[in-house]
Scaffold this motif. Structure first.
Motif, short mmCIF file in Angstrom:
data_model
loop_
_atom_site.label_atom_id
_atom_site.label_comp_id
_atom_site.label_asym_id
_atom_site.label_seq_id
_atom_site.Cartn_x
_atom_site.Cartn_y
_atom_site.Cartn_z
N ARG A 71 17.62 14.59 -1.10
CA ARG A 71 16.70 14.72 0.04
C ARG A 71 15.29 15.06 -0.46
O ARG A 71 14.30 14.51 0.01
CB ARG A 71 17.19 15.80 1.01
N THR A 72 15.21 15.96 -1.43
CA THR A 72 13.91 16.32 -2.01
C THR A 72 13.28 15.11 -2.68
O THR A 72 12.07 14.88 -2.55
CB THR A 72 14.07 17.48 -3.01
N CYS A 73 14.08 14.32 -3.37
CA CYS A 73 13.57 13.08 -3.98
C CYS A 73 12.99 12.16 -2.91
O CYS A 73 11.91 11.58 -3.09
CB CYS A 73 14.68 12.35 -4.71
N ALA A 74 13.71 12.02 -1.79
CA ALA A 74 13.24 11.17 -0.69
C ALA A 74 11.93 11.70 -0.12
O ALA A 74 11.02 10.92 0.19
CB ALA A 74 14.31 11.09 0.39
N LEU A 75 11.82 13.00 0.02
CA LEU A 75 10.59 13.61 0.51
C LEU A 75 9.44 13.31 -0.45
O LEU A 75 8.33 12.96 -0.01
CB LEU A 75 10.78 15.13 0.68
N ASN A 76 9.70 13.41 -1.74
CA ASN A 76 8.67 13.10 -2.73
C ASN A 76 8.28 11.62 -2.69
O ASN A 76 7.11 11.27 -2.87
CB ASN A 76 9.13 13.51 -4.13
N ALA A 77 9.25 10.75 -2.42
CA ALA A 77 8.94 9.32 -2.28
C ALA A 77 8.04 9.09 -1.07
O ALA A 77 7.08 8.31 -1.13
CB ALA A 77 10.23 8.51 -2.16
N LEU A 78 8.34 9.78 0.04
CA LEU A 78 7.49 9.65 1.23
C LEU A 78 6.07 10.14 0.95
O LEU A 78 5.10 9.56 1.43
CB LEU A 78 8.08 10.40 2.41
N ALA A 79 5.95 11.20 0.17
CA ALA A 79 4.61 11.70 -0.18
C ALA A 79 3.84 10.65 -0.97
O ALA A 79 2.64 10.44 -0.74
CB ALA A 79 4.73 13.00 -0.99
N ALA A 80 4.53 9.96 -1.88
CA ALA A 80 3.87 8.90 -2.67
C ALA A 80 3.46 7.74 -1.77
O ALA A 80 2.37 7.18 -1.92
CB ALA A 80 4.81 8.42 -3.78
N ILE A 81 4.32 7.37 -0.82
CA ILE A 81 3.99 6.29 0.12
C ILE A 81 2.81 6.70 0.99
O ILE A 81 1.87 5.93 1.19
CB ILE A 81 5.23 5.93 0.99
N ASP A 82 2.85 7.92 1.49
CA ASP A 82 1.77 8.42 2.35
C ASP A 82 0.44 8.43 1.61
O ASP A 82 -0.58 8.00 2.17
CB ASP A 82 2.12 9.83 2.84
N ALA A 83 0.43 8.86 0.37
CA ALA A 83 -0.81 8.92 -0.40
C ALA A 83 -1.38 7.52 -0.64
O ALA A 83 -2.60 7.35 -0.70
CB ALA A 83 -0.58 9.63 -1.74
N LEU A 84 -0.51 6.54 -0.73
CA LEU A 84 -0.96 5.18 -1.02
C LEU A 84 -1.42 4.43 0.22
O LEU A 84 -2.48 3.80 0.23
CB LEU A 84 0.16 4.40 -1.72
N VAL A 85 -0.62 4.47 1.30
CA VAL A 85 -0.91 3.65 2.48
C VAL A 85 -0.89 4.41 3.80
O VAL A 85 -1.21 3.84 4.84
CB VAL A 85 0.07 2.45 2.59
N GLY A 86 -0.48 5.67 3.79
CA GLY A 86 -0.35 6.43 5.03
C GLY A 86 1.04 6.25 5.62
O GLY A 86 1.52 5.12 5.76
N ILE A 87 1.68 7.33 5.94
CA ILE A 87 3.06 7.29 6.43
C ILE A 87 3.20 6.49 7.72
O ILE A 87 4.22 5.85 7.96
CB ILE A 87 3.62 8.73 6.60
N ASP A 88 2.16 6.49 8.55
CA ASP A 88 2.24 5.78 9.82
C ASP A 88 2.19 4.26 9.67
O ASP A 88 2.42 3.53 10.63
CB ASP A 88 1.15 6.26 10.78
N SER A 89 1.91 3.76 8.47
CA SER A 89 1.92 2.31 8.25
C SER A 89 3.31 1.79 7.90
O SER A 89 3.51 0.58 7.81
CB SER A 89 0.91 1.92 7.16
N VAL A 90 4.27 2.70 7.73
CA VAL A 90 5.63 2.27 7.40
C VAL A 90 6.25 1.54 8.59
O VAL A 90 6.24 2.04 9.72
CB VAL A 90 6.51 3.47 6.99
N VAL A 91 6.79 0.36 8.33
CA VAL A 91 7.51 -0.41 9.34
C VAL A 91 9.00 -0.06 9.26
O VAL A 91 9.64 0.14 10.27
CB VAL A 91 7.30 -1.93 9.11
N ARG A 92 9.51 -0.02 8.02
CA ARG A 92 10.92 0.34 7.83
C ARG A 92 11.18 0.67 6.36
O ARG A 92 10.42 0.24 5.50
CB ARG A 92 11.86 -0.77 8.29
N ILE A 93 12.23 1.40 6.13
CA ILE A 93 12.72 1.63 4.78
C ILE A 93 13.66 0.46 4.49
O ILE A 93 14.61 0.21 5.24
CB ILE A 93 13.46 2.98 4.65
#
Length: 158
Positions: A71-93
């Motif tokens: 779960r912590t790994c997944a949270l860190n992956a989301l942080a990397a995605i957010d820093a690159l494109v913003g979490i709200d731009s995610v369409v789907r995993i």
């Protein structure tokens, strides 16, 4: 689903705060966009610059602790995605790959990687349903018990 989602509000609703992006431990970037996809590098269960636990699952690390690490790994992956494109731009995993440093005879890798998969489901609902691999390995970087990488579809750039 192509409409804008407010995943940041969902994180707030769940009481989840994205941590700072974990700096790379070698020669790579935390996440990379190509077209409408973001690929994260393998994320370790690092909090405040330190591994949350070390060792092999089924010997030194319990399955429950490893699941929490995923779960912590997944949270860190989301942080990397957010820093690159913003979490709200995610369409789907789209895809999750989990690696589990496994003691001899340990076969519970799918349950461990559920820590990441269930977390994405909590946040993204149906958009968090993904293809997945859960792989047992002999060793992981820094002695981590689990590592997770993610492929996310994101909205087309404006």
């Amino acid at each position: 689903m192509t409409e804008t989602q407010n995943w940041s509000a969902r994180l707030t609703e769940l009481g989840v705060t994205l941590p700072p992006v974990v700096p790379p431990v070698a020669a790579y970037v935390p996440a990379l966009r190509t077209g409408n996809y973001v690929y994260t590098s393998g994320q370790l269960p690092i909090v405040d610059g330190k591994l949350t636990t070390k060792g092999k699952v089924g010997a030194d690390v319990s399955e429950d602790d490893a699941k929490a690490g995923a779960r912590t790994c997944a949270l860190n992956a989301l942080a990397a995605i957010d820093a690159l494109v913003g979490i709200d731009s995610v369409v789907r995993i789209v895809k999750v790959v989990g690696f589990v440093a496994s003691a001899e005879g340990f076969t519970g890798q799918p349950g461990v990687v559920n820590g990441a998969s269930e977390f994405f489901g909590e946040i993204f609902g149906e958009a968090g349903a993904h293809a997945r691999s859960a792989v047992g390995v002999a060793e992981l970087p820094l002695g981590a018990p689990v590592e997770v990488e993610v492929i996310a579809e994101v909205r087309t750039e404006a």
